[in-house]
Design a protein around this motif. Structure first.
Motif, mmCIF file in Angstrom:
data_model
loop_
_atom_site.group_PDB
_atom_site.id
_atom_site.type_symbol
_atom_site.label_atom_id
_atom_site.label_comp_id
_atom_site.label_asym_id
_atom_site.label_seq_id
_atom_site.Cartn_x
_atom_site.Cartn_y
_atom_site.Cartn_z
ATOM 1 N N ALA A 124 0.828 -1.209 0.000
ATOM 2 C CA ALA A 124 0.000 0.000 0.000
ATOM 3 C C ALA A 124 0.860 1.257 0.000
ATOM 4 O O ALA A 124 0.509 2.272 -0.619
ATOM 5 C CB ALA A 124 -0.928 -0.012 1.218
ATOM 6 N N LEU A 125 2.009 1.202 0.687
ATOM 7 C CA LEU A 125 2.915 2.348 0.740
ATOM 8 C C LEU A 125 3.583 2.600 -0.607
ATOM 9 O O LEU A 125 3.705 3.751 -1.048
ATOM 10 C CB LEU A 125 3.984 2.100 1.812
ATOM 11 N N LEU A 126 4.011 1.512 -1.275
ATOM 12 C CA LEU A 126 4.842 1.656 -2.467
ATOM 13 C C LEU A 126 4.059 1.642 -3.782
ATOM 14 O O LEU A 126 4.580 2.097 -4.805
ATOM 15 C CB LEU A 126 5.898 0.549 -2.499
ATOM 16 N N ASP A 127 2.839 1.134 -3.780
ATOM 17 C CA ASP A 127 2.086 1.024 -5.037
ATOM 18 C C ASP A 127 1.949 2.353 -5.790
ATOM 19 O O ASP A 127 2.019 2.364 -7.025
ATOM 20 C CB ASP A 127 0.697 0.424 -4.771
ATOM 21 N N PRO A 128 1.758 3.491 -5.101
ATOM 22 C CA PRO A 128 1.630 4.750 -5.850
ATOM 23 C C PRO A 128 2.943 5.276 -6.422
ATOM 24 O O PRO A 128 2.940 6.234 -7.194
ATOM 25 C CB PRO A 128 1.088 5.728 -4.789
ATOM 26 N N ILE A 129 4.066 4.648 -6.046
ATOM 27 C CA ILE A 129 5.383 5.151 -6.435
ATOM 28 C C ILE A 129 5.876 4.458 -7.702
ATOM 29 O O ILE A 129 5.794 3.230 -7.828
ATOM 30 C CB ILE A 129 6.397 4.949 -5.289
ATOM 31 N N GLU A 130 6.414 5.231 -8.616
ATOM 32 C CA GLU A 130 7.036 4.679 -9.820
ATOM 33 C C GLU A 130 8.535 4.499 -9.544
ATOM 34 O O GLU A 130 9.264 5.477 -9.340
ATOM 35 C CB GLU A 130 6.846 5.633 -11.003
ATOM 36 N N PRO A 131 9.030 3.244 -9.509
ATOM 37 C CA PRO A 131 10.445 3.037 -9.198
ATOM 38 C C PRO A 131 11.349 3.455 -10.352
ATOM 39 O O PRO A 131 10.937 3.472 -11.517
ATOM 40 C CB PRO A 131 10.536 1.531 -8.952
ATOM 41 N N ASN A 132 12.574 3.768 -10.014
ATOM 42 C CA ASN A 132 13.571 4.191 -10.995
ATOM 43 C C ASN A 132 13.969 3.000 -11.867
ATOM 44 O O ASN A 132 14.655 2.076 -11.415
ATOM 45 C CB ASN A 132 14.790 4.758 -10.266
ATOM 46 N N SER A 133 13.566 3.036 -13.131
ATOM 47 C CA SER A 133 13.817 1.907 -14.029
ATOM 48 C C SER A 133 15.273 1.794 -14.463
ATOM 49 O O SER A 133 15.660 0.823 -15.107
ATOM 50 C CB SER A 133 12.931 2.029 -15.269
ATOM 51 N N ALA A 134 16.089 2.771 -14.083
ATOM 52 C CA ALA A 134 17.510 2.682 -14.391
ATOM 53 C C ALA A 134 18.201 1.593 -13.562
ATOM 54 O O ALA A 134 19.320 1.180 -13.870
ATOM 55 C CB ALA A 134 18.188 4.030 -14.148
ATOM 56 N N TYR A 135 17.529 1.163 -12.487
ATOM 57 C CA TYR A 135 18.063 0.119 -11.619
ATOM 58 C C TYR A 135 17.230 -1.153 -11.778
ATOM 59 O O TYR A 135 15.998 -1.093 -11.871
ATOM 60 C CB TYR A 135 18.018 0.549 -10.150
ATOM 61 N N ALA A 136 17.895 -2.288 -11.769
ATOM 62 C CA ALA A 136 17.185 -3.565 -11.754
ATOM 63 C C ALA A 136 16.493 -3.726 -10.407
ATOM 64 O O ALA A 136 17.059 -3.361 -9.368
ATOM 65 C CB ALA A 136 18.157 -4.709 -11.986
ATOM 66 N N PRO A 137 15.275 -4.243 -10.376
ATOM 67 C CA PRO A 137 14.560 -4.377 -9.099
ATOM 68 C C PRO A 137 15.250 -5.360 -8.162
ATOM 69 O O PRO A 137 15.728 -6.418 -8.581
ATOM 70 C CB PRO A 137 13.177 -4.875 -9.514
ATOM 71 N N LEU A 138 15.291 -4.997 -6.888
ATOM 72 C CA LEU A 138 15.828 -5.864 -5.836
ATOM 73 C C LEU A 138 14.878 -5.827 -4.649
ATOM 74 O O LEU A 138 14.366 -4.761 -4.291
ATOM 75 C CB LEU A 138 17.219 -5.395 -5.399
ATOM 76 N N THR A 139 14.646 -6.975 -4.046
ATOM 77 C CA THR A 139 13.729 -7.074 -2.907
ATOM 78 C C THR A 139 14.430 -7.733 -1.735
ATOM 79 O O THR A 139 14.881 -8.886 -1.846
ATOM 80 C CB THR A 139 12.474 -7.879 -3.295
ATOM 81 N N LEU A 140 14.532 -7.009 -0.621
ATOM 82 C CA LEU A 140 15.152 -7.526 0.606
ATOM 83 C C LEU A 140 14.165 -7.455 1.757
ATOM 84 O O LEU A 140 14.512 -7.093 2.877
ATOM 85 C CB LEU A 140 16.416 -6.727 0.936
#
Length: 379
Positions: free
Chosen positions: A13-29
């Motif tokens: 819910a916190l992150l869904d409205p945010i567009e992540p920086n596509s210059a970086y490959a996604p990482l999940t920790l």
């Protein structure tokens, strides 16, 4: 019953409205799920026993599995368990939710006490059990170790500890655990230690509650129970294999209760789990990877290598804002600490100003993620 949203739902819910920086490959920790292949010998044991799907599994588990679990306890903690002192289960989440309901059912005003921050299933069990909750706050001021309040313990029916601790990585020594055993006997509450991270350690193996109980003379484990799982130990959360062990008098009724739940583990899963519990070499190999990850964290972030678990409990100014920044600017997901804790009656949330980082990737991806975090902290 009304349950809180899970931390990962809050994060979405916190992150869904945010567009992540596509210059970086996604990482999940965010989630404590090892990102390594389950060892081949475990997968082979699973596939090789597929023909047993034609049989109903026993709720109590097959002796091949229960025996492997008891052997693990003897090998790891120096404690020899009788058959009636261990109940195998379909993962430990099952037990953490339904055991309090069983234990507290006949209590008119049940009280649960557990560490804060916590694994949210503890709270769910309290809600389902109609139990009042007392928090044992873990923060920097107390070294992330629970402080004893006799008045709280006097009123408690069930106390849940979680050491090695998720998310703080704190451990209790054999002597400290032994003091908790003495308190369980003195105040007559049931003491359960959730030890699911006991096998993830960089150097010395942390103590367990059963060996601590034996060390203080409570060799029958009266009022004392340990919980453990194969998920972290063997990079096999999908096997859903865990156990609860200790006080045989408590486990006798709980074993019968579980026959009504319908959560018996399929026989191929039991066969694979038995192979995993019996082997230590693959666990040592995984530990070496986690150790390397923590050494990378020390190099990049200057954090100390914890005694156990694969988490960093990193201090930041504003965990929510920093989590948003990491995702927006660096396409990296972490978990705000306040999502893993609750605000107590004094208005304190011990997770505030912290983020949990799960170092469950291979070292090269871990380095990449931690360098992004360092850049974000310096920016």
């Amino acid at each position: 019953m009304q349950f809180e949203s899970y931390p990962f739902e809050k994060l979405s819910a916190l992150l869904d409205p945010i567009e992540p920086n596509s210059a970086y490959a996604p990482l999940t920790l965010t989630i404590g799920e090892p990102q390594f292949e389950t060892p081949a010998f475990i997968r082979n044991a699973l596939c090789g026993s597929a023909d047993t799907l034609r049989r109903y599994p026993k709720t109590a588990g097959e002796e091949m599995l229960n025996g492997a679990m008891r052997d693990f306890v003897a090998r790891r903690f120096g404690v020899t368990l009788k058959q009636d002192q261990l109940v195998s289960c379909f993962g430990t989440r099952e037990v953490l939710f339904n055991f309090p309901q069983y234990l507290l059912f006949d209590k008119p005003d049940p009280v649960m006490t557990f560490t804060n921050p916590f694994y949210q299933i503890y709270e769910g069990a309290a809600i389902a059990s109609r139990a009042k909750v007392n928090y044992l706050n873990l923060d920097a001021a107390n070294g992330f170790k629970p402080q004893v309040d006799p008045a709280v313990l006097q009123s408690s029916d069930l106390v849940i500890l979680n050491f090695p601790n998720n998310p703080t990585s704190s451990c209790l020594s054999l002597e400290e655990l032994g003091e908790w055993v003495k308190l369980a006997l003195e105040y007559d509450f049931v003491l359960l230690n959730d030890e699911c991270y006991s096998e993830i350690y960089p150097n010395e193996a942390p103590a367990g509650i059963l060996e601590a109980s034996a060390a203080v003379g409570n060799t029958a484990f009266k009022n004392v129970l340990a919980l453990n799982s194969i998920s972290k130990r063997s990079s096999a959360p999908g096997l859903r294999s865990g156990f609860i062990a200790g006080d045989a008098a408590i486990l006798e009724g709980y074993r019968q209760y579980r026959t009504y739940i319908g959560c018996a583990s399929p026989l191929p899963l039991q066969t694979a789990a038995a192979a995993a519990w019996a082997d230590e070499a693959h666990v040592a190999e995984a530990r070496s990877v986690y150790r390397e990850n923590f050494e990378i964290a020390t190099e990049i972030l200057g954090t100390a290598v914890p005694e156990a678990t694969f988490y960093l409990w990193l201090e930041v100014d504003d965990a929510i804002a920093f989590t948003e920044k990491l995702y927006r600017d660096y396409n990296l997901k972490v978990l705000p600490g306040e999502y893993l804790a609750r605000t107590d009656i004094n208005g304190n949330n011990p997770g505030k100003g912290r983020i949990r980082i799960a170092l469950v990737e291979r070292p090269e991806r871990t380095r990449m993620a931690l360098e992004r975090i360092k850049e974000a902290m310096n920016g």
